[in-house]
Design a protein around this motif. Structure first.
Motif, PDB file in Angstrom:
ATOM      1  N   LEU A   1      41.157  17.759 -27.029  1.00  0.00           N
ATOM      2  CA  LEU A   1      40.756  18.908 -27.837  1.00  0.00           C
ATOM      3  C   LEU A   1      41.706  20.089 -27.718  1.00  0.00           C
ATOM      4  N   ASP A   2      42.559  20.085 -26.700  1.00  0.00           N
ATOM      5  CA  ASP A   2      43.479  21.207 -26.511  1.00  0.00           C
ATOM      6  C   ASP A   2      44.945  20.824 -26.682  1.00  0.00           C
ATOM      7  N   GLY A   3      45.199  19.553 -26.981  1.00  0.00           N
ATOM      8  CA  GLY A   3      46.574  19.119 -27.203  1.00  0.00           C
ATOM      9  C   GLY A   3      47.419  18.999 -25.954  1.00  0.00           C
ATOM     10  N   SER A   4      46.806  19.181 -24.773  1.00  0.00           N
ATOM     11  CA  SER A   4      47.571  19.110 -23.535  1.00  0.00           C
ATOM     12  C   SER A   4      47.835  17.665 -23.140  1.00  0.00           C
ATOM     13  N   PRO A   5      48.937  17.398 -22.427  1.00  0.00           N
ATOM     14  CA  PRO A   5      49.193  16.022 -21.967  1.00  0.00           C
ATOM     15  C   PRO A   5      48.124  15.517 -21.008  1.00  0.00           C
ATOM     16  N   GLU A   6      47.521  16.429 -20.242  1.00  0.00           N
ATOM     17  CA  GLU A   6      46.473  16.015 -19.303  1.00  0.00           C
ATOM     18  C   GLU A   6      45.241  15.514 -20.045  1.00  0.00           C
ATOM     19  N   SER A   7      44.811  16.261 -21.046  1.00  0.00           N
ATOM     20  CA  SER A   7      43.647  15.822 -21.811  1.00  0.00           C
ATOM     21  C   SER A   7      43.973  14.590 -22.641  1.00  0.00           C
ATOM     22  N   GLN A   8      45.204  14.483 -23.138  1.00  0.00           N
ATOM     23  CA  GLN A   8      45.575  13.295 -23.902  1.00  0.00           C
ATOM     24  C   GLN A   8      45.551  12.053 -23.021  1.00  0.00           C
ATOM     25  N   LYS A   9      46.019  12.185 -21.790  1.00  0.00           N
ATOM     26  CA  LYS A   9      45.963  11.050 -20.868  1.00  0.00           C
ATOM     27  C   LYS A   9      44.523  10.627 -20.633  1.00  0.00           C
ATOM     28  N   THR A  10      43.647  11.588 -20.425  1.00  0.00           N
ATOM     29  CA  THR A  10      42.231  11.274 -20.209  1.00  0.00           C
ATOM     30  C   THR A  10      41.625  10.603 -21.427  1.00  0.00           C
ATOM     31  N   ALA A  11      41.938  11.111 -22.619  1.00  0.00           N
ATOM     32  CA  ALA A  11      41.424  10.507 -23.850  1.00  0.00           C
ATOM     33  C   ALA A  11      41.895   9.072 -23.997  1.00  0.00           C
ATOM     34  N   ASP A  12      43.175   8.816 -23.702  1.00  0.00           N
ATOM     35  CA  ASP A  12      43.698   7.454 -23.799  1.00  0.00           C
ATOM     36  C   ASP A  12      42.989   6.517 -22.816  1.00  0.00           C
ATOM     37  N   ILE A  13      42.739   7.012 -21.613  1.00  0.00           N
ATOM     38  CA  ILE A  13      42.018   6.200 -20.619  1.00  0.00           C
ATOM     39  C   ILE A  13      40.623   5.857 -21.126  1.00  0.00           C
ATOM     40  N   LEU A  14      39.923   6.845 -21.656  1.00  0.00           N
ATOM     41  CA  LEU A  14      38.549   6.610 -22.113  1.00  0.00           C
ATOM     42  C   LEU A  14      38.502   5.626 -23.274  1.00  0.00           C
ATOM     43  N   ASN A  15      39.409   5.748 -24.213  1.00  0.00           N
ATOM     44  CA  ASN A  15      39.418   4.819 -25.348  1.00  0.00           C
ATOM     45  C   ASN A  15      39.673   3.388 -24.881  1.00  0.00           C
ATOM     46  N   ASN A  16      40.579   3.229 -23.913  1.00  0.00           N
ATOM     47  CA  ASN A  16      40.809   1.905 -23.346  1.00  0.00           C
ATOM     48  C   ASN A  16      39.601   1.413 -22.571  1.00  0.00           C
ATOM     49  N   LEU A  17      38.976   2.314 -21.823  1.00  0.00           N
ATOM     50  CA  LEU A  17      37.839   1.933 -20.991  1.00  0.00           C
ATOM     51  C   LEU A  17      36.659   1.471 -21.844  1.00  0.00           C
ATOM     52  N   VAL A  18      36.387   2.157 -22.946  1.00  0.00           N
ATOM     53  CA  VAL A  18      35.265   1.767 -23.805  1.00  0.00           C
ATOM     54  C   VAL A  18      35.477   0.363 -24.351  1.00  0.00           C
ATOM     55  N   ARG A  19      36.683   0.107 -24.861  1.00  0.00           N
ATOM     56  CA  ARG A  19      36.961  -1.230 -25.403  1.00  0.00           C
ATOM     57  C   ARG A  19      36.893  -2.293 -24.314  1.00  0.00           C
ATOM     58  N   GLU A  20      37.481  -1.989 -23.157  1.00  0.00           N
ATOM     59  CA  GLU A  20      37.512  -2.977 -22.081  1.00  0.00           C
ATOM     60  C   GLU A  20      36.121  -3.224 -21.510  1.00  0.00           C
ATOM     61  N   SER A  21      35.265  -2.191 -21.522  1.00  0.00           N
ATOM     62  CA  SER A  21      33.911  -2.383 -20.986  1.00  0.00           C
ATOM     63  C   SER A  21      33.170  -3.447 -21.779  1.00  0.00           C
ATOM     64  N   TYR A  22      33.377  -3.482 -23.084  1.00  0.00           N
ATOM     65  CA  TYR A  22      32.716  -4.522 -23.893  1.00  0.00           C
ATOM     66  C   TYR A  22      33.218  -5.901 -23.518  1.00  0.00           C
ATOM     67  N   GLU A  23      34.519  -6.037 -23.313  1.00  0.00           N
ATOM     68  CA  GLU A  23      35.081  -7.341 -22.953  1.00  0.00           C
ATOM     69  C   GLU A  23      34.531  -7.824 -21.612  1.00  0.00           C
ATOM     70  N   ILE A  24      34.337  -6.906 -20.688  1.00  0.00           N
ATOM     71  CA  ILE A  24      33.845  -7.268 -19.356  1.00  0.00           C
ATOM     72  C   ILE A  24      32.349  -7.540 -19.353  1.00  0.00           C
ATOM     73  N   LEU A  25      31.594  -6.781 -20.150  1.00  0.00           N
ATOM     74  CA  LEU A  25      30.133  -6.813 -20.033  1.00  0.00           C
ATOM     75  C   LEU A  25      29.429  -7.744 -21.010  1.00  0.00           C
ATOM     76  N   ARG A  26      30.082  -8.147 -22.074  1.00  0.00           N
ATOM     77  CA  ARG A  26      29.350  -8.915 -23.090  1.00  0.00           C
ATOM     78  C   ARG A  26      28.818 -10.242 -22.555  1.00  0.00           C
ATOM     79  N   ASP A  27      29.525 -10.853 -21.593  1.00  0.00           N
ATOM     80  CA  ASP A  27      29.060 -12.118 -21.020  1.00  0.00           C
ATOM     81  C   ASP A  27      28.603 -11.955 -19.574  1.00  0.00           C
TER      82      ASP A  27
END
Length: 409
Positions: free
Chosen positions: A180-206
């Protein structure tokens, strides 16, 4: 003298046509709440200020006398503290939902069928995650009550100014998290979360817990939805602020976290689920034990009315309010100031928080008893407290307890 603030989460509501224009609180049979009102002083309260749709976290902070606009950094740190995580400076914390997604990652149930068991095993699977490209960041995940959980990211170069993944409604995929602020720190966190959400489905669906839930016709908890990012706030401890030894009895990790961060002793209650199925007898007994202990102040939060409001469950909300009323008779004592209120309105017609004021009653020695004889949203408005804000409550309580310093000569 001791002080008690009991907050029935989301208890207040709006008039409902099927109840003849009454609110659930007005329709419920509440002889003990009415007894408190008839022997106390009453009013209506804006938890933060008129028209503000308060969250449970910000309203509790306000009622405890903390300025939520100064100390509130997001819901995540309170949730994390509430489940016992030792959140450190630099950590970024989130509250999460266990949710249900289909094969297209469309959310079909934001609360995974109100899951009640098996979440610790699911949390272990999330804790085992490592994300490609982000090996320097530790993922710390723990279940809370029901469908709730917390996530902490620990590592270098993280920021908390990011959006939520939770779409807030079924029928949509998780939102893409953005800096939300365009900072590299927040962008890194956003990238981690987007990966984590997708990966959580792969891990948890079965996951075995979910395959069992599917066999039983229950919604699987197969994806994680983070929201409420924040850093741990620097909050003055309650006892230092008011000179009162305090304890918190609360069902949800969020309110327990407020108790932890403000330095209160947090009392565990077996069977306290945070839902309409909570064990109110156990909560009552825990309150009685705490009142007999050395504590001078108790913060109590009971959550089921809010759950019913969010679910649009009119009958369930009326019934739960009546169940809460049934335990109050054993808690009214001559040696305490007892404040009963709500932290916000959660109308069943809206299924979310609104900015409507809530009723409040204060009962105890030498209170200026008014003419109100029923505890409800409209009846309380005629009381001697008139209309106050949440930030006024501790000042009023301390004055009644003769613990307030004089302002001026």
């Amino acid at each position: 003298m001791k002080g008690v603030i009991m907050i029935i989460d989301g208890m207040a509501d709006r008039p409902i046509e099927s109840l003849g224009g009454k609110t659930p609180l007005e329709a419920a049979k509440t002889p003990n709440m009415d007894r408190l009102a008839s022997s106390g002083i009453n009013g209506i309260m804006d938890p933060i200020r008129p028209g503000v749709r308060a969250g449970s976290d910000t309203s509790h902070l306000s009622i405890l006398g903390y300025d939520p606009y100064s100390v509130y950094t997001g819901r995540g740190p309170f949730e994390a503290a509430g489940v016992g995580l030792d959140v450190r400076p630099g950590d970024i914390a989130f509250r999460c939902n266990f949710a249900t997604a289909d094969d297209d990652l469309v959310i079909t149930d934001r609360r995974a069928g109100r899951i009640r068991s098996g979440t610790s095993q699911i949390a272990e699977a999330i804790n085992s995650m490592t994300l490609d490209g982000f090996e320097d960041v530790e993922i710390i995940f723990r279940e809370s009550t029901g469908h709730r959980a917390v996530l902490v990211l620990r590592g270098p170069g993280l920021g908390d100014n990011v959006s939520d993944a939770d779409p807030k409604t079924e029928g949509k995929p998780p939102k893409k998290v953005k800096a939300l602020d365009g900072s590299p720190e927040s962008q890194k966190t956003a990238d981690i979360l987007n990966n984590l959400v997708r990966e959580s489905y792969e891990i948890l669906r079965d996951h075995p817990v979910n395959t069992e839930r599917i066999r039983n016709g229950e919604a699987p908890a197969n994806i994680i939805l983070p929201r409420g990012a924040g850093a741990v706030p620097d909050v003055e401890k309650f006892e230092d602020r008011y000179g009162l030894k305090a304890a918190c009895i609360a069902e949800t990790g969020l309110i327990r976290g407020i108790g932890h961060i403000t330095g209160m002793d947090v009392i565990d209650v077996e069977g306290a689920t945070g839902g309409t199925d909570t064990d109110l007898e156990s909560i009552k007994n825990a309150i009685k034990d705490a009142l007999d202990d050395e504590y001078e102040f108790l913060l109590i939060n009971i959550d089921g009315a809010d759950e019913a409001g969010h679910d649009g469950d009119l009958e369930g909300k009326v019934e739960f309010i009546e169940r809460v009323d049934s335990i109050l008779g054993d808690l009214i004592r001559d040696d305490i100031y007892f404040i009963l209120t709500a932290d916000h309105s959660t109308p069943v017609s809206v299924m979310d928080h609104t900015g409507d004021p809530v009723p409040i009653t204060i009962n105890g020695p030498e209170v200026r008893v008014d003419d109100v004889s029923v505890f409800s949203e409209r009846a309380a408005a005629a009381g001697g407290l008139c209309r106050i804000r949440g930030s006024h409550v501790m000042d009023i309580l301390l004055d009644l307890m003769n613990r307030k310093e004089k302002f001026g000569a």
